[in-house]
Scaffold this active site. Structure first.
Site, PDB file in Angstrom:
ATOM      1  N   GLU A 145       0.874  -1.168   0.000  1.00  0.00           N
ATOM      2  CA  GLU A 145       0.000   0.000   0.000  1.00  0.00           C
ATOM      3  C   GLU A 145       0.913   1.220   0.000  1.00  0.00           C
ATOM      4  O   GLU A 145       1.805   1.316   0.853  1.00  0.00           O
ATOM      5  CB  GLU A 145      -0.882  -0.011   1.262  1.00  0.00           C
ATOM      6  CG  GLU A 145      -1.862   1.129   1.250  1.00  0.00           C
ATOM      7  CD  GLU A 145      -2.725   1.203   2.500  1.00  0.00           C
ATOM      8  OE1 GLU A 145      -2.626   0.318   3.370  1.00  0.00           O
ATOM      9  OE2 GLU A 145      -3.487   2.173   2.584  1.00  0.00           O
ATOM     10  N   ARG A 190       5.370 -12.805   9.782  1.00  0.00           N
ATOM     11  CA  ARG A 190       5.908 -11.445   9.619  1.00  0.00           C
ATOM     12  C   ARG A 190       7.314 -11.399  10.186  1.00  0.00           C
ATOM     13  O   ARG A 190       7.628 -12.121  11.133  1.00  0.00           O
ATOM     14  CB  ARG A 190       5.117 -10.462  10.493  1.00  0.00           C
ATOM     15  CG  ARG A 190       3.819 -10.021  10.012  1.00  0.00           C
ATOM     16  CD  ARG A 190       3.268  -9.011  11.013  1.00  0.00           C
ATOM     17  NE  ARG A 190       3.663  -7.667  10.625  1.00  0.00           N
ATOM     18  CZ  ARG A 190       3.061  -7.002   9.644  1.00  0.00           C
ATOM     19  NH1 ARG A 190       2.076  -7.534   8.967  1.00  0.00           N
ATOM     20  NH2 ARG A 190       3.455  -5.784   9.334  1.00  0.00           N
ATOM     21  N   LYS A 221       4.282   0.726   8.857  1.00  0.00           N
ATOM     22  CA  LYS A 221       4.404   2.017   8.175  1.00  0.00           C
ATOM     23  C   LYS A 221       3.712   3.116   8.964  1.00  0.00           C
ATOM     24  O   LYS A 221       4.185   4.245   9.014  1.00  0.00           O
ATOM     25  CB  LYS A 221       3.778   1.928   6.778  1.00  0.00           C
ATOM     26  CG  LYS A 221       4.625   1.181   5.778  1.00  0.00           C
ATOM     27  CD  LYS A 221       4.136   1.471   4.368  1.00  0.00           C
ATOM     28  CE  LYS A 221       3.769   0.233   3.592  1.00  0.00           C
ATOM     29  NZ  LYS A 221       2.378  -0.182   3.736  1.00  0.00           N
TER      30      LYS A 221
HETATM   31  P1  ATP Z   1       2.636  -1.953   7.421  1.00  0.00           P
HETATM   32  O1  ATP Z   1       1.852  -2.128   8.676  1.00  0.00           O
HETATM   33  O2  ATP Z   1       4.070  -1.771   7.665  1.00  0.00           O
HETATM   34  O3  ATP Z   1       2.044  -0.929   6.521  1.00  0.00           O
HETATM   35  P2  ATP Z   1       1.385  -3.801   5.744  1.00  0.00           P
HETATM   36  O4  ATP Z   1       1.277  -5.281   5.791  1.00  0.00           O
HETATM   37  O5  ATP Z   1       0.142  -3.032   5.959  1.00  0.00           O
HETATM   38  O6  ATP Z   1       2.518  -3.371   6.713  1.00  0.00           O
HETATM   39  P3  ATP Z   1       1.650  -3.507   2.951  1.00  0.00           P
HETATM   40  O7  ATP Z   1       2.137  -2.346   2.207  1.00  0.00           O
HETATM   41  O8  ATP Z   1       0.210  -3.852   2.858  1.00  0.00           O
HETATM   42  O9  ATP Z   1       2.058  -3.288   4.427  1.00  0.00           O
HETATM   43  O10 ATP Z   1       2.543  -4.788   2.668  1.00  0.00           O
HETATM   44  C1  ATP Z   1       2.934  -5.264   1.420  1.00  0.00           C
HETATM   45  C2  ATP Z   1       3.360  -6.691   1.583  1.00  0.00           C
HETATM   46  O11 ATP Z   1       4.441  -6.787   2.490  1.00  0.00           O
HETATM   47  C3  ATP Z   1       2.227  -7.542   2.134  1.00  0.00           C
HETATM   48  O12 ATP Z   1       2.169  -8.745   1.407  1.00  0.00           O
HETATM   49  C4  ATP Z   1       2.639  -7.776   3.559  1.00  0.00           C
HETATM   50  O13 ATP Z   1       2.135  -8.988   4.034  1.00  0.00           O
HETATM   51  C5  ATP Z   1       4.167  -7.742   3.484  1.00  0.00           C
HETATM   52  N1  ATP Z   1       4.723  -7.335   4.766  1.00  0.00           N
HETATM   53  C6  ATP Z   1       4.472  -6.199   5.440  1.00  0.00           C
HETATM   54  N2  ATP Z   1       5.116  -6.178   6.624  1.00  0.00           N
HETATM   55  C7  ATP Z   1       5.820  -7.330   6.691  1.00  0.00           C
HETATM   56  C8  ATP Z   1       6.702  -7.901   7.661  1.00  0.00           C
HETATM   57  N3  ATP Z   1       6.974  -7.279   8.802  1.00  0.00           N
HETATM   58  N4  ATP Z   1       7.235  -9.107   7.386  1.00  0.00           N
HETATM   59  C9  ATP Z   1       6.966  -9.739   6.235  1.00  0.00           C
HETATM   60  N5  ATP Z   1       6.160  -9.259   5.285  1.00  0.00           N
HETATM   61  C10 ATP Z   1       5.582  -8.066   5.494  1.00  0.00           C
HETATM   62 MG    MG Z   2      -1.407  -2.659   4.741  1.00  0.00          MG
END
Ligand code: ATP
Ligand code: MG
Length: 550
Positions: free
Chosen positions: A34, A259, A269
């Site tokens: 995102e 994760r 983020k």
């Molecule tokens: P954040 O809370 O940091 O925004 P998110 O999962 O909402 O994390 P996205 O931008 O939706 O962030 O993530 C893109 C991809 O990265 C998704 O497939 C997510 O599962 C993966 N991802 C995000 N954080 C992690 C993590 N800590 N470890 C492994 N994969 C991750």
């Molecule tokens: Mg997300």
């Protein structure tokens, strides 16, 4: 380097799918960020997993921006995400935006309404929440659940055309209000948001929710294995329900993995953006941040990050990784590749009283003792040198082998000096030291045997620099909020003196300052104000600190 995807439970699933010809031997993955912030090291784990699987199985990996929430998304984040993936060395096969599918998503929603799988609900957000029930109690059916499809279609059309305000109506799936899985209790799939989208402008004032968008985007792109983190495990039934009900010919398979969490860091983020917005750090690429851009600026290499992702592996169990594991990967790489020079971060001046005036001698030393036939460097020494304040103690204890009053120590690569006199200002602070040197100790065998060896630089031939030293971003190993921020995470050494072999023009050079650590030029460094960042110390100093119970 090991392949980050070797032999994990996901590759086992893929191997099995290939054996049973589930997807006709195709392997198509995607990385779906995102664009609401910069990528962090957790994302790197997902990037390595998706891109390496595509590479190893001769498949494809798409980059897809999951841009369904215009509130926090913008073009700067899109650019940074592309830059970071490219910097890691990956090339996406094609690039997509969930917003490209808004028309298709809307049609699928209409189809679901027509087939009585979705309805427009006028309940307030509070009411919807209240009626959702709990893990132990079933939900309550909304008063609008049996709204005729015709009416829902008409309302949905009006939602789209801007007749209503935010929150007045939502579109919900009609699944099962008493399902033990709360995600199946008539989830909302569209809400009104009168906001300008960074790509579609004001074309839309209704936006689809993640759960509805993600599975359909995967199906549209003909993804085979949709890899996501464990918190989506409970969403998998919904993912499959939607694909089945829209009757899409492609049936991607969602697989969840753990994760990445690293001690003393927050991997979200949203929380990282708070650190930036509230000025705890100086931007997303602050070298303390666990963002890819922060790590890049600090001096981590793409390989060290990929190597780290390979070492931690892919499992189904969430756990915390020690910072030391991450640091070790770059330390091991730089031990092999970095040139050695000397740098004094917090200088005290030394006058070598018996050294001849106006004389400079040249010492030849290797740039890197780990490489055969290493290039040699010339180090100058003269009557005045700097040593680090840490390497002198006026009244040391028995175990202190560095320089102290009346004691002898070796200047690395040079000769032995003995401290004869400590010169202080009127406040008692040490200003400089008078030392004598032993000329015959140039040959190590001929001088006195000394236990300590310290680094130094020639005061008459050195480079002034600012050195930034970083510590953990959060005090606690498992921080819960920004209250745990470590306000001692940045120390600035303004008067550092570096051996005149530092090549400030080489933007890729990473140096080992002997006995101190590894360093990389900061992006704000200029010819007038040279700034280097400490990447990592020579040894895992945190283990030691932890043992002290700190
Ligand atoms: P954040 O809370 O940091 O925004 P998110 O999962 O909402 O994390 P996205 O931008 O939706 O962030 O993530 C893109 C991809 O990265 C998704 O497939 C997510 O599962 C993966 N991802 C995000 N954080 C992690 C993590 N800590 N470890 C492994 N994969 C991750
Ligand atoms: Mg997300």
């Amino acid at each position: 380097m090991d392949k980050p995807t070797n032999n994990n439970f996901i590759t086992n699933i893929i191997d099995n799918d290939n054996n049973t010809n589930k997807f006709g031997g195709r392997v198509n993955t995607r990385f779906p960020p995102e664009p609401n912030g910069y990528l962090h090291i957790g994302h790197a784990k997902s990037i390595c997993l998706n891109f390496e699987i595509a590479k190893n199985y001769k498949g494809t990996c798409n980059l897809r921006f999951d841009d369904t929430n215009p509130e926090k998304e913008n073009a700067e984040f899109i650019k940074s995400i592309k830059d970071d993936i490219a910097w890691l060395g990956y090339k996406w096969d094609s690039i997509h935006y969930a917003s490209d599918y808004f028309d298709q998503l809307y049609s699928f929603a209409q189809k679901l309404i027509k087939e009585n799988y979705a309805y427009v609900d006028a309940s307030t957000p509070e009411k919807i929440k209240e009626e959702r029930g709990t893990l132990t109690e079933p939900g309550i059916k909304s008063k609008d659940r049996n709204r005729p499809a015709e009416e829902s279609l008409e309302l949905f059309d009006k939602m789209k055309k801007g007749f209503f305000e935010d929150g007045e109506y939502v579109l919900r799936l009609k699944i099962d209000m008493s399902s033990p899985n709360l995600n199946l209790r008539d989830p909302i799939i569209y809400r009104i948001k009168k906001l300008t989208h960074h790509r579609t402008g004001d074309d839309w004032c209704i936006y689809p929710m993640y759960d509805f968008t993600h599975c359909i985007s995967d199906a549209i792109e003909n993804i085979t294995h949709s890899l996501c983190t464990l918190e989506f495990e409970d969403h998998r039934n919904l993912y499959e329900w939607i694909i089945e009900k829209i009757n899409h010919k492609n049936r991607p398979q969602q697989i969840e993995f753990a994760r990445l969490s690293i001690e003393h860091n927050l991997m979200s983020k949203r929380k990282l953006s708070e650190l930036v917005e509230r000025n705890f750090v100086k931007g997303w690429d602050d070298p303390r941040m666990p963002t890819i851009s922060g790590m890049k600026r600090r001096g981590y290499t793409p390989n060290s990050i990929k190597d780290f992702c390979s070492r931690i592996g892919i499992t189904k169990k969430n756990s915390f990784i020690e910072m030391g594991v991450l640091e070790n990967t770059i330390r091991e790489e730089l031990n092999i590749s970095a040139n050695r020079i000397m740098g004094v971060l917090d200088p005290i001046e030394i006058n070598i009283t018996n050294y001849p005036e106006n004389t400079t001698e040249n010492i030849v030393a290797p740039y890197n003792p780990n490489t055969e036939n290493s290039k040699k460097r010339n180090i100058s020494i003269s009557k005045k040198v700097y040593i680090d304040r840490d390497d002198f103690m006026e009244h040391p204890d028995k175990k202190y082998f560095r320089l102290s009053l009346g004691k002898e120590v070796r200047l690395r690569h040079a000769f032995n000096i003995k401290c004869e006199k400590v010169i202080k200002d009127k406040n008692g602070n040490i200003v400089s030291l008078d030392c004598t040197y032993d000329p015959k100790s140039r040959d190590m065998k001929k001088g006195n045997k000394v236990k300590g060896m310290i680094h130094w630089v020639d005061a008459n031939n050195c480079i002034d620099a600012q050195i930034n030293i970083y510590d953990r971003l959060f005090k606690n190993s498992n921080p819960s909020s920004l209250d745990d921020f470590n306000d001692k995470s940045l120390k600035i050494k303004k008067n550092a003196k570096i051996e005149n072999n530092l090549d400030v023009k080489d933007i890729n050079a990473r140096y080992q300052f002997e006995r101190v650590g590894y360093f990389f030029k900061d992006k704000n460094s200029t010819n007038e104000n040279i700034i280097y960042n400490k990447i990592v110390s020579l040894k895992d100093s945190w283990k030691k600190i932890n043992k002290k119970g700190d």
